[in-house]
Design a protein around this motif. Structure first.
Motif, PDB file in Angstrom:
ATOM      1  N   VAL A 138      -8.404   4.538   4.651  1.00 22.49           N
ATOM      2  CA  VAL A 138      -6.950   4.654   4.551  1.00 22.49           C
ATOM      3  C   VAL A 138      -6.341   3.426   3.871  1.00 22.49           C
ATOM      4  O   VAL A 138      -5.408   3.544   3.066  1.00 22.49           O
ATOM      5  CB  VAL A 138      -6.329   4.862   5.949  1.00 22.49           C
ATOM      6  CG1 VAL A 138      -4.806   4.869   5.859  1.00 22.49           C
ATOM      7  CG2 VAL A 138      -6.824   6.171   6.566  1.00 22.49           C
ATOM      8  N   SER A 139      -6.876   2.250   4.157  1.00 25.25           N
ATOM      9  CA  SER A 139      -6.325   1.031   3.552  1.00 25.25           C
ATOM     10  C   SER A 139      -6.454   1.054   2.040  1.00 25.25           C
ATOM     11  O   SER A 139      -5.622   0.471   1.323  1.00 25.25           O
ATOM     12  CB  SER A 139      -6.999  -0.225   4.125  1.00 25.25           C
ATOM     13  OG  SER A 139      -8.371  -0.272   3.795  1.00 25.25           O
ATOM     14  N   GLU A 140      -7.452   1.751   1.517  1.00 30.12           N
ATOM     15  CA  GLU A 140      -7.600   1.864   0.065  1.00 30.12           C
ATOM     16  C   GLU A 140      -6.483   2.710  -0.544  1.00 30.12           C
ATOM     17  O   GLU A 140      -6.098   2.522  -1.695  1.00 30.12           O
ATOM     18  CB  GLU A 140      -8.972   2.439  -0.292  1.00 30.12           C
ATOM     19  CG  GLU A 140     -10.123   1.480  -0.051  1.00 30.12           C
ATOM     20  CD  GLU A 140      -9.957   0.166  -0.805  1.00 30.12           C
ATOM     21  OE1 GLU A 140      -9.655   0.199  -2.019  1.00 30.12           O
ATOM     22  OE2 GLU A 140     -10.108  -0.900  -0.179  1.00 30.12           O
ATOM     23  N   SER A 141      -5.952   3.657   0.237  1.00 26.14           N
ATOM     24  CA  SER A 141      -4.791   4.420  -0.235  1.00 26.14           C
ATOM     25  C   SER A 141      -3.578   3.505  -0.355  1.00 26.14           C
ATOM     26  O   SER A 141      -2.789   3.627  -1.306  1.00 26.14           O
ATOM     27  CB  SER A 141      -4.477   5.571   0.737  1.00 26.14           C
ATOM     28  OG  SER A 141      -5.448   6.586   0.664  1.00 26.14           O
ATOM     29  N   TYR A 142      -3.430   2.598   0.597  1.00 23.96           N
ATOM     30  CA  TYR A 142      -2.322   1.648   0.532  1.00 23.96           C
ATOM     31  C   TYR A 142      -2.488   0.709  -0.664  1.00 23.96           C
ATOM     32  O   TYR A 142      -1.501   0.357  -1.329  1.00 23.96           O
ATOM     33  CB  TYR A 142      -2.213   0.865   1.836  1.00 23.96           C
ATOM     34  CG  TYR A 142      -1.567   1.683   2.927  1.00 23.96           C
ATOM     35  CD1 TYR A 142      -0.195   1.609   3.156  1.00 23.96           C
ATOM     36  CD2 TYR A 142      -2.313   2.567   3.692  1.00 23.96           C
ATOM     37  CE1 TYR A 142       0.413   2.389   4.133  1.00 23.96           C
ATOM     38  CE2 TYR A 142      -1.723   3.360   4.668  1.00 23.96           C
ATOM     39  CZ  TYR A 142      -0.356   3.268   4.883  1.00 23.96           C
ATOM     40  OH  TYR A 142       0.243   4.060   5.833  1.00 23.96           O
ATOM     41  N   ALA A 143      -3.711   0.325  -0.949  1.00 26.12           N
ATOM     42  CA  ALA A 143      -3.974  -0.536  -2.103  1.00 26.12           C
ATOM     43  C   ALA A 143      -3.623   0.178  -3.405  1.00 26.12           C
ATOM     44  O   ALA A 143      -2.950  -0.392  -4.279  1.00 26.12           O
ATOM     45  CB  ALA A 143      -5.446  -0.952  -2.109  1.00 26.12           C
ATOM     46  N   LYS A 144      -4.050   1.426  -3.522  1.00 32.67           N
ATOM     47  CA  LYS A 144      -3.803   2.173  -4.758  1.00 32.67           C
ATOM     48  C   LYS A 144      -2.317   2.465  -4.923  1.00 32.67           C
ATOM     49  O   LYS A 144      -1.757   2.337  -6.018  1.00 32.67           O
ATOM     50  CB  LYS A 144      -4.592   3.483  -4.756  1.00 32.67           C
ATOM     51  CG  LYS A 144      -4.509   4.244  -6.068  1.00 32.67           C
ATOM     52  CD  LYS A 144      -5.582   5.299  -6.167  1.00 32.67           C
ATOM     53  CE  LYS A 144      -5.608   5.905  -7.565  1.00 32.67           C
ATOM     54  NZ  LYS A 144      -6.714   6.860  -7.748  1.00 32.67           N
ATOM     55  N   GLY A 145      -1.661   2.847  -3.813  1.00 38.59           N
ATOM     56  CA  GLY A 145      -0.225   3.098  -3.872  1.00 38.59           C
ATOM     57  C   GLY A 145       0.531   1.860  -4.319  1.00 38.59           C
ATOM     58  O   GLY A 145       1.456   1.932  -5.128  1.00 38.59           O
TER      59      GLY A 145
END
Length: 201
Positions: free
Chosen positions: A181-188
């Protein structure tokens, strides 16, 4: 013929995924940020859906019960980790990539008292995904980005939306939910930074 069809489906899937990630402006514009060098950030996890569940509470209750049935106390430990990720891991990942993406033109951080404006990063949906080795599903997060005057959230200057931002780690070693999930925050964060630099006029 079968290989060609699969290739076309793969390409189509990439196209649809890219469209889903695209940031769109719902209201206002970012012109107020011209000349600004500081931006405050807040995170809103007050109301979001998780996977196929109608609410975060429903998801948490199910996970806590399942884990505690397997091992006493495991569900309670999981809940603490989930809450810690929302408070620390996801915001930290977002800020790290957001600030980097702004290339020094704007410094963005929580509790930034120098900032005239505040960005509220509102999470509206989280797909936790899974990775059990032989099968996996990437995480995904949907965001609303709300720009307000610092100290007065009723003064909304712009509102953006970004649905379905995927998250996974290189090599597929993302067995931990928080890591995915943290990778989604990074990409966003990276995409929002690029969008801002392009649209601040």
């Amino acid at each position: 013929m079968k290989k060609i069809k699969l290739s076309l489906l793969f390409v189509a899937g990439i196209g649809l995924n890219s469209m889903a990630q695209k940031i769109r402006t719902e209201s206002g514009d970012l012109s107020f940020l011209k000349g600004q060098t500081e931006l405050n950030i807040q995170y809103d996890f007050s109301d979001f859906q998780v996977g196929g569940f109608s609410s975060e509470a429903e998801y948490k209750n199910k996970k806590i019960k399942e884990y505690n049935e397997k091992e006493a106390g495991r569900g309670d430990t999981w809940e603490k980790s989930w809450e810690r990720d929302k408070k620390e891991r996801f915001p930290n990942k977002f800020e790290e990539l957001f600030d980097k993406g702004l290339t020094g033109k704007i410094h963005a951080a929580q509790n930034n008292e120098k900032a005239t404006y505040t960005l509220i990063v509102k999470t509206t949906f989280i797909e936790p995904g899974f990775n059990i080795g032989v099968m996996r599903r990437s995480a995904a997060v949907a965001f609303e980005y709300i720009f307000v005057e610092s100290g007065d959230e009723s003064k909304v200057l712009a509102k953006l939306k970004q649905p379905d931002v995927p998250g996974s780690q290189f090599g597929g070693y993302d067995y931990d939910t928080g890591a995915r999930v943290s990778e989604s925050y990074a990409k966003g964060a990276k995409m929002l930074a690029a969008y801002m630099l392009k649209n601040i006029k």
